[in-house]
Write a protein that holds these residues in place. Structure first.
Motif, short mmCIF file in Angstrom:
data_model
loop_
_atom_site.label_atom_id
_atom_site.label_comp_id
_atom_site.label_asym_id
_atom_site.label_seq_id
_atom_site.Cartn_x
_atom_site.Cartn_y
_atom_site.Cartn_z
N LEU A 294 8.15 4.10 -7.14
CA LEU A 294 7.36 5.39 -7.40
C LEU A 294 7.56 5.89 -5.86
O LEU A 294 7.60 6.78 -5.60
CB LEU A 294 6.13 5.42 -8.44
N TRP A 295 6.50 5.37 -5.35
CA TRP A 295 6.51 5.70 -3.52
C TRP A 295 7.62 5.87 -2.58
O TRP A 295 7.45 6.87 -2.26
CB TRP A 295 6.09 4.41 -3.18
N GLN A 296 8.30 5.14 -3.31
CA GLN A 296 9.94 5.00 -2.37
C GLN A 296 10.37 6.81 -3.00
O GLN A 296 11.09 7.85 -2.25
CB GLN A 296 11.24 4.01 -2.65
N ALA A 297 10.61 7.13 -3.77
CA ALA A 297 10.93 8.30 -5.41
C ALA A 297 10.08 9.48 -4.13
O ALA A 297 10.32 10.65 -3.83
CB ALA A 297 11.01 8.25 -6.54
N VAL A 298 8.96 9.00 -4.00
CA VAL A 298 7.49 9.93 -3.52
C VAL A 298 7.84 10.36 -2.17
O VAL A 298 8.05 11.28 -1.91
CB VAL A 298 6.55 10.40 -4.03
N ARG B 36 1.09 -1.31 -0.07
CA ARG B 36 -0.57 0.28 -0.22
C ARG B 36 0.81 1.54 0.18
O ARG B 36 1.82 1.24 0.66
CB ARG B 36 -1.01 0.34 0.85
N PRO B 37 0.41 2.93 -0.65
CA PRO B 37 1.20 3.63 -0.99
C PRO B 37 1.20 4.20 1.06
O PRO B 37 0.11 4.02 1.73
CB PRO B 37 0.34 4.52 -1.35
N PRO B 38 2.51 4.79 0.72
CA PRO B 38 3.03 5.25 2.06
C PRO B 38 1.82 6.97 1.95
O PRO B 38 1.53 7.45 1.25
CB PRO B 38 3.96 6.64 2.11
N ARG B 39 2.02 6.87 3.56
CA ARG B 39 -0.02 8.38 3.72
C ARG B 39 0.90 9.13 3.91
O ARG B 39 1.58 9.67 4.49
CB ARG B 39 -0.85 8.11 5.03
N LEU C 163 3.45 17.75 0.64
CA LEU C 163 4.26 16.93 0.53
C LEU C 163 4.10 15.44 -0.71
O LEU C 163 5.00 15.60 -0.69
CB LEU C 163 4.42 16.76 1.61
N ARG C 164 3.39 15.63 -1.49
CA ARG C 164 3.18 14.98 -2.64
C ARG C 164 3.03 15.76 -3.64
O ARG C 164 2.98 17.82 -3.92
CB ARG C 164 1.92 14.35 -2.52
N PRO C 165 4.32 15.62 -4.71
CA PRO C 165 4.71 16.52 -6.21
C PRO C 165 3.31 16.91 -6.11
O PRO C 165 2.47 15.55 -6.78
CB PRO C 165 5.50 15.51 -6.12
N ARG C 166 3.25 17.73 -7.27
CA ARG C 166 2.24 17.84 -8.24
C ARG C 166 2.25 17.50 -9.53
O ARG C 166 1.37 17.56 -10.12
CB ARG C 166 2.46 19.50 -8.62
N HIS C 167 3.41 17.31 -10.26
CA HIS C 167 4.16 16.45 -11.27
C HIS C 167 5.02 16.17 -11.20
O HIS C 167 6.03 16.20 -10.63
CB HIS C 167 4.35 17.77 -12.11
N ALA C 168 5.02 14.37 -11.36
CA ALA C 168 6.34 13.73 -11.69
C ALA C 168 6.80 13.18 -12.86
O ALA C 168 6.00 13.15 -13.57
CB ALA C 168 6.49 12.61 -10.44
N ALA C 169 8.02 13.25 -12.77
CA ALA C 169 8.14 12.28 -14.43
C ALA C 169 9.41 11.43 -14.85
O ALA C 169 10.16 11.78 -13.45
CB ALA C 169 9.37 13.74 -15.41
N ILE C 170 8.86 10.43 -15.37
CA ILE C 170 9.83 9.32 -15.44
C ILE C 170 10.87 9.26 -16.62
O ILE C 170 10.14 9.48 -17.86
CB ILE C 170 9.61 8.32 -15.22
#
Length: 876
Positions: free
Chosen positions: A845-849, A624-627, A632-639
């Motif tokens: 992705l969750w670890q990077a966020v 499950r994703p971290p809460r 604190l979450r990015p608005r835009h992630a690029a990979i």
């Protein structure tokens, strides 16, 4: 003077021509008057009629045909002159409107209309008197002519009045006939034995009838009755003139000439230019031509005026071309304050409204335009004057706290932090720089002085709204101050000056005076600003004086300064400011001309997908994703999806197999972005440099794209995912381009995750494309090279409405950005993964966020804020 005389001559000539064109009226004058007089004299008997004549104060005896002849003459004049003035005034309405809009003084039109009425009444009265003399010679010919003229003037005024109230010629004629018939029939003793009733004195033609009868058999002049008739004629003519003035006002002229043919924004623009030429000139000087934006600025201007006299006066002290941006900056905060404080809604509703406004404004700022007028004005101000706006997130957060009732101010430090977040969302340095020009400059102490003035302004605003804020449960003073003076919010809400209320108010006004004294040091090298701020300080001191004289008045409502002293001080200050600007006329601020903001592209005719959307497929291992809090979450992630080929080579497979395996990683990442709540995700699918790879590999990649865009078979499109495409169509198969556009349109209403597929994309090519677009605007003359700001460049990118990249991830152990979103990733946090792309799942992705959430992002300032932009109040 010559112009005025020329205007009067034109109005008189037109009014006279209107009367001359009324052939029916001319026929009535020439034939109806003598016909009625002849019939009344020859057909009716000549028997004497005895009745009481109030003008003589005694009974008199006249022949019946003579009395009826006089009554008929007056009736003819009432009908003819009333109808003539009604018809002429009604038919000339369009021409009168055009004269007003052309700049002709309305006084000319009034004089022309009144003059024509006077001449018409005199000529018809003289003509009727001449015909009466053909039958007998009255005792007082002058009295008879005067009585006839008074009656004609009375019903001429009735005609002008009816022309402003009725539009049908038949209706006007009918009303004139009925009124005159009732009036003169009741006063004829032949038809009405009670013609001497005292109630008849209140009828319009009473004075005219009494004067005409007196002229036949009396040698005296009935001054009282003639004066009464003149009062009736003057009153009705004045009422007609007032109605005519209202009908020919500039606003009525705009509605009459343009209301049916021009609607919507065009009508608002034309109305503004015609009714408010000064404000229209302000918008022209500021380069504001869009009707929706102008409407938004007008909303902001009204919010400023509603806030108080000082707030309304401040923009008037600065150059006209800068007033719209000042209206927008203040109107933005005032609108949010109204949303957070409105009493007719619950706290949750207020919170949602404030949040929605902030989210919509943020989206509009990315697009560069808005359909909502108020937001359109704010967006236009930020784009045109290149205001930073990075503090808007903090401002919105404070207003959301106000809406929920969770704001609390314990100390003066809390008070300062609260108000600075609300007062400086757009960057004080940039606002100051708008006024700079050759020969004028600002120093760092000017920003501190301006900050001191805003502290005083906010404290004064707190005192003004003391009772209203207390009723809402949030007094915007430090609780330590309330405790020190024994004042409670409950007492303030009830209007009770408990404790040492007066001492607290005096202490607050003394603190505000100290801040205002610090503010007077601003503008040492900028005389216009110094003069403007000095005037504002003087206006504030007037308000403080009024508060100090009667502190308890604050519990009844806002306390305003003495209006006479206030306006005298403001006029003196405006003169000082204007004189300072005249001395620096050659150094007037240079403002950018009209800028071309991005407009939304037209949708294709395809219909959106209406199938029910499914939740993301759960992770195979149950992860499950971290809460994380939303901020604190990015608005835009690029990979940058790297490592497909190496993954296949290590397994002894062709490189195309690596791309097939990478499709699973794409689905996993999209599901992970949905679960953690990312608003936007960009994937580097195919770069312009990748086109140099072997043709077979490129063909396989393009085939995968084509298959992945099929909304019927690809499971990603069954989720709440919206597709966007960054790149150029050059070199791509036409079928693939059509599929990209079709899927974009089918998913255009999705709100969960915006998936930006960068296909045939190159960062340098994107910036070059933006430069070419701006160069074309410069060549067309719609944009000045000196006016180009970073926002103008960003507006010409492939997808200008997407937010800048906050988190940039690259897989396979490589540590470079490879020409991927260089403009958007200027302040991106970088995360490099050693994992090859086909081995990536949503947990990476969750670890990077999570790593992004732990980082401090300062954006060039000294204050750090985890995961969010800096909010330093003086950020330029």
């Amino acid at each position: 003077m010559r112009w005025w005389v020329r205007c009067l001559g034109t109005a008189v000539r037109h009014a006279a021509l209107e009367q001359a064109r009324n052939r029916l009226a001319l026929v009535l004058v020439l034939f109806f008057i003598p016909l009625w007089l002849n019939l009344a004299y020859w057909v009716l008997p000549g028997d004497p009629v005895r009745f009481f004549l109030r003008a003589a104060g005694r009974p008199v005896s006249l022949d019946a045909n003579t009395v009826t002849q006089l009554s008929g003459a007056l009736h003819s004049l009432a009908l003819i002159v009333g109808f003539m003035m009604f018809l002429a005034t009604s038919r000339s309405g369009g021409f009168d409107h055009r004269l007003v809009l052309a700049g002709y003084p309305r006084l000319c039109l009034l004089l022309a209309r009144s003059g024509v009425l006077l001449v018409t009444a005199a000529l018809t009265a003289g003509y009727a008197t001449a015909w009466v003399c053909a039958f007998y010679l009255p005792e007082r010919l002058d009295v008879m002519a005067g009585a006839f003229m008074v009656g004609a003037l009375t019903y001429g005024g009735v005609g002008i009045l009816l022309a402003a109230m009725l539009r049908s010629e038949l209706a006007g004629m009918f009303v004139v006939i009925m009124v005159s018939l009732i009036d003169l029939t009741l006063q004829n003793p032949v038809a009405n034995p009670s013609a001497d009733s005292p109630l008849l004195r209140w009828l319009p033609a009473y004075g005219a009838v009494q004067g005409a009868v007196s002229a036949v058999g009396l040698g005296a002049v009935p001054w009282r009755q003639l004066l009464l008739g003149l009062c009736w004629s003057a009153g009705l003519t004045a009422a007609g003139v007032v109605a005519f003035t209202a009908r020919t006002s500039r606003r009525a002229s705009v509605r009459a000439l343009l209301g049916r043919r021009v609607t919507g924004p065009a009508l608002r623009m034309v109305t503004l230019r015609l009714l408010h030429p000064v404000r229209a000139r302000v918008y022209r000087q500021a380069g504001v031509h869009d009707a929706v934006v102008v409407k938004g600025y007008e909303i902001c201007r009204r919010l400023v005026r509603r806030s108080g006299p000082v707030e309304a006066a401040v923009p008037q002290l600065f150059p006209a071309r800068l007033r719209p941006v000042l209206w927008a900056v203040y109107g933005y905060g005032r609108h949010l304050d109204d949303l957070s404080d409105t009493r007719r809604l619950g706290r949750q509703d207020r919170y949602e409204r404030v949040s929605r406004f902030g989210a919509l404004l943020e989206a509009d700022l990315r697009r560069g335009h808005s359909e909502d007028p108020l937001r359109a004005a704010v967006v236009h101000a930020l784009w045109t004057w290149d205001l930073p706006g990075d503090g808007m997130a903090a401002t919105d957060r404070v207003y959301r706290q106000d809406a929920q009732g969770t704001s609390a101010l314990a100390t003066w430090d809390d008070w300062s932090a609260y108000w600075h977040a609300l007062t400086f969302p757009f960057g004080v340095k940039r606002l100051l720089n708008l006024f700079t020009a050759p020969g004028l400059a600002f120093v760092p102490t000017d920003a501190e002085a301006l900050r001191a003035w805003t502290d005083a302004f906010n404290l004064l605003d707190t005192l003004r709204d003391l009772r209203e804020d207390a009723a809402e449960g949030f007094v915007k003073l430090p609780s330590a101050v309330l405790d020190e003076y024994g004042v409670s919010a409950g007492d303030l809400a009830r209007g009770q000056a408990a404790g040492r209320f007066a001492d607290m108010v005096h202490a607050m006004t003394a603190r505000a005076r100290q801040w205002l004294e610090q503010a007077t040091t601003a503008g040492a090298q900028h005389p216009p600003l110094a003069a403007a701020l000095r005037t504002v300080v003087e206006l504030h001191l007037l308000e403080l004086d009024r508060i100090d004289r009667n502190p308890r008045a604050l519990l009844k409502g806002p306390s305003r300064a003495d209006p006479v002293r206030f306006h005298c001080t403001l006029a003196r200050g405006r003169f000082r400011v204007a004189r300072a600007w005249r001395r620096h006329a050659r150094s007037a601020p240079h403002l950018p001309p009209t800028v071309t903001l991005p407009q939304p592209a037209a949708d294709s005719p395809a219909a959106p997908d209406t199938r029910p959307l499914l939740p993301p497929v759960p992770h195979a291992g149950g992860a499950r994703p971290p809460r994380l809090p939303a901020h604190l979450r990015p608005r835009h992630a690029a990979i940058i999806m790297d490592g497909n080929g190496r993954w296949a080579v290590r397994r002894g497979l062709p490189r195309t197999a690596g791309h097939d395996a990478g499709q699973r990683a794409v689905r996993e990442t999209v599901y992970g972005a949905l679960e953690i709540g990312l608003p936007c995700l960009s994937l580097y699918s195919l770069s312009t440099e990748n086109r140099e790879r072997p043709a077979a590999e490129i063909a396989a990649i393009l085939r995968l794209f084509q298959d992945g865009l099929d909304t019927e078979t690809e499971e990603v499109w069954r989720r709440d995912v919206r597709l966007r495409w960054s790149g150029v169509p050059d070199g791509l198969p036409p079928d693939l381009v059509r599929s990209l556009r079709r899927t974009e349109h089918l998913t255009r209403d999705r709100t969960g995750l915006t998936l930006n597929m960068c296909v045939n994309y190159g960062g340098r090519d994107e910036i070059a494309h933006a430069a070419r677009a701006l160069a074309r605007q410069v060549a067309d003359g719609t944009l000045s090279p000196d006016a180009i700001t970073p926002r103008h460049v960003a507006a010409q990118l492939h997808l200008p409405d997407l937010p800048d990249v906050d988190l940039l991830i690259r897989t396979s152990g490589e540590q470079r950005t490879s020409n991927f979103l260089p403009w958007q990733s200027t302040y991106a946090e970088l995360v490099f993964l050693d994992t090859l792309w086909p081995d990536v799942d949503r947990t990476h992705l969750w670890q990077a966020v999570a790593a992004y959430a732990r980082r401090d992002r300062r954006f060039g300032t000294t204050r750090s804020t985890p995961g969010t932009p800096g909010e330093h109040p003086f950020q330029g």
